[in-house]
Scaffold this motif. Sequence first.
Motif, PDB file in Angstrom:
ATOM      1  N   ASP A 192      -9.900   3.246  -2.317  1.00  0.00           N
ATOM      2  CA  ASP A 192      -9.299   3.955  -1.133  1.00  0.00           C
ATOM      3  C   ASP A 192     -10.123   5.283  -1.020  1.00  0.00           C
ATOM      4  OD1 ASP A 192      -7.153   2.477  -0.774  1.00  0.00           O
ATOM      5  OD2 ASP A 192      -6.048   3.048  -2.780  1.00  0.00           O
TER       6      ASP A 192
ATOM      7  N   ASP B  69      -9.387   6.756  -5.816  1.00  0.00           N
ATOM      8  CA  ASP B  69      -9.131   7.534  -4.882  1.00  0.00           C
ATOM      9  C   ASP B  69      -9.301   9.095  -5.603  1.00  0.00           C
ATOM     10  OD1 ASP B  69      -6.637   8.284  -6.150  1.00  0.00           O
ATOM     11  OD2 ASP B  69      -5.462   6.871  -4.813  1.00  0.00           O
TER      12      ASP B  69
ATOM     13  N   ASP C 144       0.680  -1.189  -0.100  1.00  0.00           N
ATOM     14  CA  ASP C 144       0.240  -0.090   0.062  1.00  0.00           C
ATOM     15  C   ASP C 144       0.961   1.467  -0.123  1.00  0.00           C
ATOM     16  OD1 ASP C 144      -1.429   2.217   2.152  1.00  0.00           O
ATOM     17  OD2 ASP C 144      -2.600   1.245   0.476  1.00  0.00           O
ATOM     18  N   TYR C 145       0.721   2.179  -0.790  1.00  0.00           N
ATOM     19  CA  TYR C 145       1.428   3.458  -1.071  1.00  0.00           C
ATOM     20  C   TYR C 145       1.159   4.388  -0.068  1.00  0.00           C
ATOM     21  CZ  TYR C 145      -1.920   6.542  -3.805  1.00  0.00           C
ATOM     22  OH  TYR C 145      -2.714   7.329  -4.061  1.00  0.00           O
ATOM     23  N   TYR C 146      -0.145   4.369   0.384  1.00  0.00           N
ATOM     24  CA  TYR C 146      -0.626   5.527   1.560  1.00  0.00           C
ATOM     25  C   TYR C 146       0.323   5.179   2.880  1.00  0.00           C
ATOM     26  CZ  TYR C 146      -4.451   6.991  -0.945  1.00  0.00           C
ATOM     27  OH  TYR C 146      -5.267   7.706  -1.869  1.00  0.00           O
ATOM     28  N   SER C 147       0.453   4.086   3.540  1.00  0.00           N
ATOM     29  CA  SER C 147       1.018   3.564   4.734  1.00  0.00           C
ATOM     30  C   SER C 147       2.357   3.187   4.387  1.00  0.00           C
ATOM     31  CB  SER C 147       0.212   2.637   5.552  1.00  0.00           C
ATOM     32  OG  SER C 147       0.306   1.546   4.876  1.00  0.00           O
TER      33      SER C 147
END
Length: 419
Positions: free
Chosen positions: A285, A251, A46-49
Amino acid sequence: MGLKIAIVVQRYGLEVNGGAEYHARILAEKLSGKYQVEVLTTTALDYYSWDNHYPLGEESINEIKVYRFATIKQKSKKYRTAKRAIFKQKKYFKILKKIGIFDFFDRRFHITEVKHSEIENWLISQGPYCPELVNYIKSNGRQYDTFIFFTYRFYPTVVGMPLVSDKSIFIPTAHDEPLIYTEPYKDIFSVPRFIMYNTESEKRLIENVFKNHTKHSDIAGVGINKYVGEGQALPDSIEAKKYFIYIGRVDKGKGCDQLLEYYIRFQQENPQYKEYKLILVGKNDMTECYEHPSVIYMGFVSEELKYALLRSARATIMPSLYESLSLVTLEGMNEKIPAIVNKKCEVLYEHILKSGTGTSYDSLESFCSALKTYITKSDEELKEEGEKAKIYVAENYTWESVLAKFEKGIDFVTGFIKD
């Protein structure tokens, strides 16, 4: 097997849902026909977290050796502080501007100057923060003939590429967004030995904005092949040619909030078209829920189902403002499916102009007009337009031409072609 190439990318895997990451994977697999290719990446999915998901160490994906390094999560407070600094939005700036002394203080004390520590905190917080990956590049740089770095904005590229600048090829996947004009990236385009752009518009952007860019470059993009996997029937609840499709991360960063708002408005104002659905394929997302009878969220699907849905769509829709190529748009065009794109994205709009197919929108009114255009087109008109779209892809995005350009770039970096 010839020269040894390392591809450095922030995420890598069959489940990874991202254009640059998919680009990196298919490029690795194509280059492996001539070179010894290895991938250096993180354990993140996951590129958010950037949370660690995959196991550490070595694995093989489609016969490509992949080395994974752990990510380290940083405190959000440091991220917020660094963000205010690089975007010149520190809290006390507003006060100084309000009382009319901001310009004086900036001239006298250089208050908008970004400190090295703020740049470092930004890059670490932007992520994925993976110091062991950078240490590996530093310690093992000599064993590789060429490094190919993906994406300008992330830590592995900004920190890792200067360590092997003389043997690096940079694929920036850059687009016109506020971040690219900030201090952490002012010199990034002068670091590599060679830059491989995805499109003419990306090259123009970089060369117009960054006067100290690397002069050695080419435009390659990717090759688009027709999907040859097993066919799959559509789900019983979905009728062929009765829907539009978006494929990618669902997103706000991809413009999906506006897409959903516009599509729901279209349905509310045009009930005669209620049988036409909007299908979204990809991980959702979105924090805000957009529920409507005409909106279908499919989530992450298999390649077989993805192409079954793509081939039976009325048109693809790409709402993103920030694209450096848009693989899914080209894949759709290669399957004879026209595209409806955000006109404000130069890369997407160029696909429409150059191919003479598809259409664009820049408002709710033009979005609704685009949908009506494709709802009312006859099967014959859709077929003719689809053939033109396929020809555009065939003439501009073949693996034969892409690989020839990469071979030339690698030869230049390794000294087979002299400066």
